[in-house]
Design an enzyme around this catalytic site. Sequence first.
Site, PDB file in Angstrom:
ATOM      1  N   LYS A 107      32.000 -35.224  -4.399  1.00  0.00           N
ATOM      2  CA  LYS A 107      30.948 -34.853  -3.448  1.00  0.00           C
ATOM      3  C   LYS A 107      29.612 -35.050  -4.129  1.00  0.00           C
ATOM      4  O   LYS A 107      29.532 -34.959  -5.366  1.00  0.00           O
ATOM      5  CB  LYS A 107      31.090 -33.379  -3.054  1.00  0.00           C
ATOM      6  CG  LYS A 107      30.416 -33.048  -1.748  1.00  0.00           C
ATOM      7  CD  LYS A 107      31.267 -33.544  -0.611  1.00  0.00           C
ATOM      8  CE  LYS A 107      30.882 -33.008   0.723  1.00  0.00           C
ATOM      9  NZ  LYS A 107      32.028 -33.089   1.646  1.00  0.00           N
TER      10      LYS A 107
HETATM   11  N1  GLU Z   1      31.886 -35.563   4.195  1.00  0.00           N
HETATM   12  C1  GLU Z   1      33.120 -35.683   4.893  1.00  0.00           C
HETATM   13  C2  GLU Z   1      34.069 -34.579   4.467  1.00  0.00           C
HETATM   14  O1  GLU Z   1      33.658 -33.539   4.030  1.00  0.00           O
HETATM   15  C3  GLU Z   1      33.695 -37.084   4.832  1.00  0.00           C
HETATM   16  C4  GLU Z   1      34.035 -37.608   3.469  1.00  0.00           C
HETATM   17  C5  GLU Z   1      34.426 -39.084   3.497  1.00  0.00           C
HETATM   18  O2  GLU Z   1      34.531 -39.663   4.553  1.00  0.00           O
HETATM   19  O3  GLU Z   1      34.613 -39.621   2.396  1.00  0.00           O
HETATM   20  O4  GLU Z   1      35.257 -34.685   4.624  1.00  0.00           O
END
Ligand code: GLU
Length: 419
Positions: A107
Site C-alpha cells: 500500500k
Molecule cells: N485499493 C484497493 C484495495 O484496497 C485496490 C487495490 C488494487 O487494485 O491493487 O483493495
Amino acid sequence: MTIYSGPVFEMAADQLTVVADHLNIPMDERDRLLMPKRSITVSCPIRRDDGTIAVFEGYRVQHHLTMGPTKGGTRFSPSVDIGEVAALAIWMTLKCALVGLPYGGAKGGVRVDLTKISRRELEALSRRYMQEMIPFVGPHIDVMAPDMGTDEQVMAWFMDTYSMYRGQTVTEIVTGKPVASGGTVGRREATGRGVAHLAKRVMSQLAIDASNATAVIQGFGNVGSYAAQELHRFGLKVIAVSDHTGALHDSRGLDIPALMRHAGTRGSIAGFSKEMEFDPSQILTLPCDVLVPAAIERVIDAEAAENLTCRILAEGANGPTTPEADLVLQNRKPEIFVLPDILCNSGGVVVSYFEWVQDLQQLFWEEEEVMRREYQLLDRAFERMLARAKAEKISNRIAAMAIAVEKGRTAMNLRGLFP
Ligand code: GLU
C-alpha cells in the site's frame, strides 16, 4: 520498538494474533507474518501555482514478497501515516491470498489535503511520487492501483511517468488506469459490483427478497457509489448514503442513478436535495437489510456494533470494524451476517489482477468475461470461508483470515529462510 505505530496498525496486529492463536502458530513465526518486508518514505517537492515550493511526505509499504510481486493502492489523504499504510498492506496480503492472486500485499500513501491543491499541483505531486518510487516498483516487483483520493487520471500520470523513465510504454506498471490507456473494462465498477454480488448471495441464503429489502451506504466514492448502483439495480431501496460532506435519507429509496450523475459532476453528494439531508452520525445505526461501510477504517467500534440494526454487514472499506466490535458481533442477537473486508471488497484487486494479466499479454477481454471471472473468484472464496467458519465454529472474518494466513505461511515455510 517498531516504526509502525498507531491504532490502525495495532488493529491489524491484533487481528493477526487472534488468527495465529486459532491456528496455533508458534510465537517465533508470528513476527515474520506480521512485519512488512520493506517500507519506503520519500519527500515529494513540487512547485505550487504561486511559485513557492511545497514538500509532501509519501510512503510505500511492501508487506511480503513470498508469493510474487506486491500489489495495492495508493491513498492521497491528510491523515495518512506509515502505520496506517502498513496495516492496509497487511490486509492486501490477506485479500490476495484469500482469493488466490499471485501477489503479496502493498500500500502507498501521500499525506495531502486534496481540497487545498489545484489540479496542476495534483499532477505534479502524482508524477513526483511515482518518480521517487521508481527504484522500488516494477511490473514484477510492485504494482500500484487507486485507493482513497486517487483515480484513473492519477494512475495514467503514474504510468506515464514510469514509461517516460523507461523510454517505452509500460502499461503493466499500475492498474486502475483509464480504458483508453491500457486499463480494463470493468475495473472502475469492480469493487462495488463485488460488494453487491456477495451481499446478494447472502440475501438469498437468508431468504431476503431484494425487492422488499433496503440498503444503507456510508461513503459515496468509487466503492460506495457502484455498490449503491448495483444494489439499486437488484431492486433494493437504497434509503441512505453519506460522504465527507454529509448524508441523505429517503425512506422511499434514493434515486441512485441521479445521485451518481450529481456526484460525478459535483464531486460529492452535497447539494443534491435539501429535504433529504440527514445526520451522518446516525447512518450506521439506521434499520436496514444491507449496511455497506465504504469509507474509512474503524468506524464500527464496540458501541456501534451493539447498536447496528442491519442483517448483513458488507464491508466495502478496508478495516471498518474493530476487533472489539468483532467480539460484540460474535455474541449478539439478533445475529448479523458479516462479509469481512478482505473478501467483500476484493473485487477491486481481482480485476486489477485481470488488468495486469491483459497488459502483460496485450490481449484484452470483453466486460462480460471480466465480470464472469470476477464473480467466479469471489464465489469460490465465499464458499471456502463459509465452509471453514461452519466446520470450526468461528466467525467469517477469522475463517477468511485463517485461509489467507495458512496460504502465505505454507509458501513462506516451503521456500525456507535465506540464507
Ligand atoms: N485499493 C484497493 C484495495 O484496497 C485496490 C487495490 C488494487 O487494485 O491493487 O483493495
